[in-house]
Enzyme design. Structure first.
Site, PDB file in Angstrom:
ATOM      1  N   ALA A  98     -15.726 -17.065  16.238  1.00 46.89           N
ATOM      2  CA  ALA A  98     -14.749 -16.170  16.875  1.00 46.89           C
ATOM      3  C   ALA A  98     -14.250 -15.119  15.890  1.00 46.89           C
ATOM      4  CB  ALA A  98     -13.575 -16.988  17.416  1.00 46.89           C
TER       5      ALA A  98
ATOM      6  N   LYS B 166     -32.950 -18.749  25.000  1.00 49.36           N
ATOM      7  CA  LYS B 166     -32.393 -19.528  26.115  1.00 49.36           C
ATOM      8  C   LYS B 166     -32.582 -18.715  27.397  1.00 49.36           C
ATOM      9  CE  LYS B 166     -28.027 -20.952  28.164  1.00 49.36           C
ATOM     10  NZ  LYS B 166     -26.586 -21.146  28.013  1.00 49.36           N
TER      11      LYS B 166
HETATM   12  C1  LIG Z   1     -18.565 -30.067  21.471  1.00 51.13           C
HETATM   13  C2  LIG Z   1     -18.545 -28.573  21.590  1.00 51.13           C
HETATM   14  C3  LIG Z   1     -19.667 -27.903  22.062  1.00 51.13           C
HETATM   15  C4  LIG Z   1     -19.629 -26.515  22.207  1.00 51.13           C
HETATM   16  N1  LIG Z   1     -20.717 -25.862  22.725  1.00 51.13           N
HETATM   17  C5  LIG Z   1     -20.626 -24.543  22.954  1.00 51.13           C
HETATM   18  C6  LIG Z   1     -21.711 -23.828  23.528  1.00 51.13           C
HETATM   19  O1  LIG Z   1     -22.775 -24.370  23.773  1.00 51.13           O
HETATM   20  N2  LIG Z   1     -21.552 -22.504  23.754  1.00 51.13           N
HETATM   21  C7  LIG Z   1     -20.395 -21.856  23.474  1.00 51.13           C
HETATM   22  O2  LIG Z   1     -20.278 -20.657  23.773  1.00 51.13           O
HETATM   23  N3  LIG Z   1     -19.395 -22.486  22.870  1.00 51.13           N
HETATM   24  C8  LIG Z   1     -19.461 -23.795  22.612  1.00 51.13           C
HETATM   25  N4  LIG Z   1     -18.426 -24.429  22.016  1.00 51.13           N
HETATM   26  C9  LIG Z   1     -17.289 -23.629  21.549  1.00 51.13           C
HETATM   27  C10 LIG Z   1     -17.650 -22.934  20.243  1.00 51.13           C
HETATM   28  O3  LIG Z   1     -18.009 -23.886  19.272  1.00 51.13           O
HETATM   29  C11 LIG Z   1     -16.471 -22.123  19.726  1.00 51.13           C
HETATM   30  O4  LIG Z   1     -15.963 -21.313  20.753  1.00 51.13           O
HETATM   31  C12 LIG Z   1     -16.899 -21.217  18.600  1.00 51.13           C
HETATM   32  O5  LIG Z   1     -17.562 -21.916  17.592  1.00 51.13           O
HETATM   33  C13 LIG Z   1     -15.728 -20.474  18.016  1.00 51.13           C
HETATM   34  O6  LIG Z   1     -14.933 -21.329  17.232  1.00 51.13           O
HETATM   35  P1  LIG Z   1     -13.719 -20.667  16.444  1.00 51.13           P
HETATM   36  O7  LIG Z   1     -14.251 -19.613  15.579  1.00 51.13           O
HETATM   37  O8  LIG Z   1     -12.671 -20.305  17.431  1.00 51.13           O
HETATM   38  O9  LIG Z   1     -13.122 -21.871  15.597  1.00 51.13           O
HETATM   39  P2  LIG Z   1     -13.659 -22.594  14.253  1.00 51.13           P
HETATM   40  O10 LIG Z   1     -15.131 -22.551  14.128  1.00 51.13           O
HETATM   41  O11 LIG Z   1     -13.007 -23.939  14.257  1.00 51.13           O
HETATM   42  O12 LIG Z   1     -13.054 -21.732  13.072  1.00 51.13           O
HETATM   43  C14 LIG Z   1     -11.708 -21.824  12.677  1.00 51.13           C
HETATM   44  C15 LIG Z   1     -11.500 -21.056  11.387  1.00 51.13           C
HETATM   45  O13 LIG Z   1     -10.105 -21.014  11.105  1.00 51.13           O
HETATM   46  C16 LIG Z   1      -9.935 -21.230   9.722  1.00 51.13           C
HETATM   47  N5  LIG Z   1      -8.590 -21.717   9.471  1.00 51.13           N
HETATM   48  C17 LIG Z   1      -7.952 -22.760  10.054  1.00 51.13           C
HETATM   49  N6  LIG Z   1      -6.727 -22.911   9.502  1.00 51.13           N
HETATM   50  C18 LIG Z   1      -6.590 -21.940   8.571  1.00 51.13           C
HETATM   51  C19 LIG Z   1      -5.565 -21.570   7.662  1.00 51.13           C
HETATM   52  N7  LIG Z   1      -4.421 -22.229   7.573  1.00 51.13           N
HETATM   53  N8  LIG Z   1      -5.781 -20.518   6.835  1.00 51.13           N
HETATM   54  C20 LIG Z   1      -6.938 -19.832   6.882  1.00 51.13           C
HETATM   55  N9  LIG Z   1      -7.926 -20.123   7.738  1.00 51.13           N
HETATM   56  C21 LIG Z   1      -7.765 -21.172   8.558  1.00 51.13           C
HETATM   57  C22 LIG Z   1     -11.027 -22.221   9.351  1.00 51.13           C
HETATM   58  O14 LIG Z   1     -11.301 -22.203   7.968  1.00 51.13           O
HETATM   59  C23 LIG Z   1     -12.187 -21.645  10.176  1.00 51.13           C
HETATM   60  O15 LIG Z   1     -12.806 -20.628   9.415  1.00 51.13           O
HETATM   61  C24 LIG Z   1     -18.465 -25.811  21.830  1.00 51.13           C
HETATM   62  C25 LIG Z   1     -17.364 -26.483  21.308  1.00 51.13           C
HETATM   63  C26 LIG Z   1     -17.387 -27.856  21.204  1.00 51.13           C
HETATM   64  C27 LIG Z   1     -16.174 -28.553  20.658  1.00 51.13           C
END
Ligand SMILES: Cc1cc2nc3c(=O)[nH]c(=O)nc-3n(C[C@H](O)[C@H](O)[C@H](O)COP(=O)(O)OP(=O)(O)OC[C@H]3O[C@@H](n4cnc5c(N)ncnc54)[C@H](O)[C@@H]3O)c2cc1C
Length: 532
Positions: free
Chosen positions: A34, A100
């Site tokens: 994200a 896909k």
């Molecule tokens: C089981 C599962 C299967 C999934 N399958 C799919 C799929 O097939 N297709 C799909 O579109 N989506 C899927 N998703 C969702 C997808 O994984 C997420 O939407 C995507 O990876 C984005 O994650 P994110 O970047 O929001 O969070 P994260 O990858 O968790 O990143 C969070 C970031 O925040 C940082 N952070 C946290 N706290 C702090 C802090 N205090 N200070 C600085 N940095 C901090 C961390 O270091 C990390 O870099 C799935 C999710 C799950 C749980």
């Protein structure tokens, strides 16, 4: 004729105030999919301003790993990556990417061995001009809806790729998205954003969020890199939701009463050999208390069980997953990931906007998370407020659009459960309880018993995540019957006949002309695709 009362025209119109607080410093917290997609989309859209007073800084914890799952994507990712200037060839080389072409749902309707249907990524033939559903229903010739109107189910069955080595980057013969290694994708985007788009990357833990008197976020204190001020803060901190939840206090709206799955167990499964075929569709296999995803990457499969802890134990869920995988599961450990279905009550509050898991999460049944990240990032980039004074107006728009999208996705995911005829376990029976079905979905199902999904059903927003075609594939894939009036066939019969014939011809042409999935990936990695 009277000229009317004199009108006072103020010397300075109230709606043209001076731009007191220009929005120039964008600070993104979080370096998962994200965070980096949002950084890339904003930096690419504002490329000419980058470095000229406008900046995008991404702060990422060196201690909290990214979630590292999320392997299925939506075709929007092609245009998003093209827009930010990524090379598709490099994506394949660096992120263990496969194509896909849709999802194959097995066991969702009856649970019988031969129970399956496709939700492909190609639209039905002539979609937009002609609704083929009434004509397909009237024929009743035993062909599945997908095969009657679209070649893609057959391409998946045959293990074929959606393009050839001569097709340019991001272009398709058959519509496609990607299966990718989420652990490699974020670092890949990071390199691109920092080297090509001028995004500043800071490895530091945010320890404190400092608020201004008006309640806006003023700055972030980090453990390793000091303080960061900003005009707009994007919360991409994943499930922690450090800014939107912990700091701004926006509540989480749980929707576990509609979508029951609240746990996932994930495994990475090696292939039996380097030459093993790679599925070019996500397999979603229904289980007694949830479902299993099976995603083929070039070097391994990602397989996971998403289940409801109210309906099974963790031990039984793991047994179910191992039984699905078979002997290849021996010696592998399953990673347990708690999930909570729902989203923030509001997504953009004051000068803080949440994207990705910080905004919410729904079970990954139709890979709807990353596409929402893309759409949110695009909306933020395109509507980037010029100054703080207009930010709340843009936030209100963003919230309305984003609420609409979450609502439609919840409806669409629930659709997969409410069309089941399975009664073999409490999970499937509970999914049919009327109080668990959103009202809008109930209304649509009533309507669709008399007319098939089409553009009138409000699937008319620009960038609709799941258009009427998606509903058609799931409804008729799961054996839903619409009572078609003869009048629905009138006028279009000849065109429909032609479109159905054209689909049969196109299917055979593509089956004869497209390469095998693994062969094409190997060629792309070795020789590259033509750049656009
Ligand atoms: C089981 C599962 C299967 C999934 N399958 C799919 C799929 O097939 N297709 C799909 O579109 N989506 C899927 N998703 C969702 C997808 O994984 C997420 O939407 C995507 O990876 C984005 O994650 P994110 O970047 O929001 O969070 P994260 O990858 O968790 O990143 C969070 C970031 O925040 C940082 N952070 C946290 N706290 C702090 C802090 N205090 N200070 C600085 N940095 C901090 C961390 O270091 C990390 O870099 C799935 C999710 C799950 C749980």
């Amino acid at each position: 004729m009277s000229a009317g009362p004199p009108v006072d025209i103020p010397p300075r119109l109230a709606f043209h105030p001076a731009m007191v607080h220009a929005v120039r410093k964008i600070v993104i917290v979080g370096g998962g999919t994200a965070g980096w997609l949002t950084a890339g989309v904003i930096a690419a859209k504002h490329k000419s301003r980058m470095g000229a007073g406008f900046s995008v800084t991404l702060v990422e914890s060196p201690n909290t790993p990214i979630i590292g799952v999320g392997e299925g994507t939506w075709p929007t990712l092609r245009s998003t990556l093209a827009r930010i200037g990524v090379s598709e060839t490099e994506l394949f080389r660096q992120c263990d990417v496969a194509f896909k072409q849709g999802a194959r749902f097995t066991g969702w309707t009856t649970g019988a061995r031969d129970d399956f249907y496709y939700h492909p990524l190609m639209l039905p033939q002539s979609f937009g001009q002609l609704n083929l559903v009434p004509h397909w229903l009237a024929r009743d010739d035993g062909r599945s809806f997908c095969d009657a109107v679209c070649p893609q189910g057959r391409l998946c069955d045959d293990g074929l790729a959606p393009k050839t080595i001569a097709t340019a980057e991001f272009e398709a013969v058959a519509n496609y998205s990607y299966h990718l290694d989420a652990g490699k994708f974020a670092p890949f985007l990071q390199r691109h954003c920092c080297e090509k788009l001028g995004v500043r990357h800071v490895l530091a833990d945010v320890r404190r969020v400092n608020l201004a008197e008006n309640g806006d976020i003023r700055s972030l204190d980090t453990a390793q890199a000091g303080e960061f001020e900003g005009d707009l803060f994007v919360d991409c901190t994943g499930f922690r939701a450090l800014l939107i939840g912990e700091t701004m206090g926006v509540p989480f709206k749980d929707c576990g009463d509609v979508l029951f799955c609240d746990r996932a167990l994930a495994m990475q499964v090696p292939y039996a050999s380097d030459a093993a075929p790679i599925a070019s569709q996500t397999i979603s296999a229904a289980r007694p208390a949830g479902w299993i995803w099976d995603i083929g990457l070039p070097t391994r499969r990602g397989v996971g069980h998403v289940y409801s802890s109210r309906h099974t134990s963790d031990e039984d869920a793991e047994r179910e997953l191992r039984a699905y995988i078979g002997p290849a599961a021996a010696g592998l450990t399953a990673r347990k990931i708690p999930i909570r279905s729902g989203h923030r009550e509001t997504f953009w509050k004051r000068n803080c906007v949440a994207v990705g898991l910080a905004a919410g999460f729904l079970e990954p049944l139709e890979a709807s998370a990353i596409v929402l990240v893309e759409l949110s990032a695009k909306l933020i980039a395109e509507q980037m407020p010029a100054c703080r004074e207009v930010m709340d107006l843009i936030a209100a728009r963003f919230n309305a659009t984003t609420h609409y999208r979450w609502g439609r996705i919840i409806d669409f995911l629930k659709l997969h459960y409410v069309l089941t005829r399975r009664t073999d376990s409490a999970f499937w029976r509970d999914n049919l309880l009327p109080e668990t079905i959103p009202d809008r979905l109930k209304d649509l199902l009533l309507l669709w018993s008399h007319q098939s999904p089409w553009f009138h059903d409000e699937f008319d927003r620009v960038e609709e995540v799941f258009p009427a075609a998606s509903y058609q594939y799931v409804l008729y894939g799961m054996g839903f019957r619409t009572q078609v009036e003869a009048s629905a066939l009138e006028g279009d019969a000849k065109n429909a006949e032609r479109a159905l014939r054209e689909n049969a011809i196109q299917t055979e042409r593509l089956r004869a002309g497209l390469p095998r999935h693994r062969d094409l990936i190997r060629k792309i990695v070795e020789h590259g695709m033509q750049a656009v």
